[in-house]
Design an enzyme around this catalytic site. Structure first.
Site, short mmCIF file in Angstrom:
data_model
loop_
_atom_site.label_atom_id
_atom_site.label_comp_id
_atom_site.label_asym_id
_atom_site.label_seq_id
_atom_site.Cartn_x
_atom_site.Cartn_y
_atom_site.Cartn_z
N PRO A 1 0.84 -1.20 0.00
CA PRO A 1 0.00 0.00 0.00
C PRO A 1 0.88 1.25 0.00
CG PRO A 1 -0.07 -1.08 2.15
CD PRO A 1 0.76 -1.94 1.24
N GLU A 2 0.42 2.27 -0.67
CA GLU A 2 1.17 3.53 -0.69
C GLU A 2 0.38 4.58 0.09
OE1 GLU A 2 2.91 4.60 -4.43
OE2 GLU A 2 2.94 2.53 -5.11
#
Ligand SMILES: [Zn+2]
Length: 283
Positions: free
Chosen positions: A2-3
């Site tokens: 995830p960013e």
């Protein structure tokens, strides 16, 4: 992985559901979840029992929940999820830690299929946990300093994408949004960071901020249904991606087939026409 947008969406959900609630008990179903907590699982659980959640904060891909002067620090790793729901729902096999609340309402569960995520207790960490003080501000934080980043990039003998992924320079940018921002400003990922003009850096960071904001509005990007909000729902920004994951498909600007190149054991996606490869690039 995830960013920033995916982690920010989780932060907003945690704040909405947990603010002001008091932890009753912490149950650790897998000790690996608290491996960064040196004093061990029992100490972790005892430190949080009876504490009130005063907020939900984020820097880059780290989240923390202040409890008085201290904090509960979390990193989702590759597949971690922080989920809120009915305390009586079945416990899935990937649940690593479970937080019950005094009010008997929805509980918080940390689930992590690949177990790269972790939780820890950060004494005195309410404002900024010491363990993450070295991480640079991210481009959506008020503390973000474009002039300072421009100066540091000008001294980096590396490619621009590699520099964007360096969490000590700027945090929260990962593979997906780096490729998307570089495509927007027509820069190849191997362009030398120290060879960019000041205006290029400013345009690139603006593009990072825009792509983050658009992804937030779409609820984030989900490739394998692991990146979900606290209610278990995934976002739909992948429909708007211009290059990432689109090898061979037409560039949304010029129609050339999107190119995929090897980059740091992963891939970099770009348009061969809009983002010409530099003669002397840096990896
Ligand atoms: Zn193109």
């Amino acid at each position: 992985m995830p960013e920033l947008p995916e982690v920010e969406i989780v932060r907003r959900g945690l704040r909405r559901h947990l603010l002001g609630r008091v932890v009753d008990s912490v149950e650790l179903l897998h000790p690996r979840a608290v491996r960064r907590h040196a004093a061990g699982a029992d100490d972790f659980a005892a430190a949080l029992a009876g504490r009130r959640i005063d907020g939900a904060l984020r820097r880059g891909k780290y989240l923390w929940l202040p409890v008085g002067e201290d904090a509960l620090l979390a990193h989702l790793g590759m597949s971690g999820q922080l989920l809120i729901g009915d305390p009586d729902r079945p416990v899935s096999p990937h649940v690593r830690a479970r937080f019950a609340f005094r009010d008997g309402g929805p509980d918080l569960r940390f689930t992590d299929q690949r177990t790269f995520g972790h939780l820890s207790f950060a004494p005195g960490g309410a404002v900024l946990p010491a363990a993450i003080a070295h991480i640079a501000p991210d481009p959506l934080e008020p503390a973000f300093d474009l002039a300072a980043l421009t100066a540091r990039l000008a001294a980096r003998r590396t490619g621009i994408k590699r520099a964007l992924l360096d969490q000590s320079l700027v945090s929260g940018v990962g593979n997906i949004y780096a490729d998307e921002a570089l495509w927007r400003v027509r820069l190849h990922w191997a362009r030398a960071a120290d060879g960019l003009r000041r205006g290029d850096v400013a345009r690139l960071i603006t593009a990072v901020q825009e792509v983050f904001t658009e992804a937030l509005d779409a609820g984030g990007t989900s490739f394998d249904s692991l990146y979900v909000n606290v209610n278990g729902q995934s976002g739909y920004f992948e429909r708007s991606l211009a290059v990432y994951g689109r090898a061979g498909q037409p560039c949304r600007r010029c129609g050339s087939p999107v190119r995929r190149e090897a980059f740091m054991n992963r891939s970099a996606f770009s348009c061969p026409k809009c983002q010409p490869r530099p003669r002397r690039g840096r990896w």
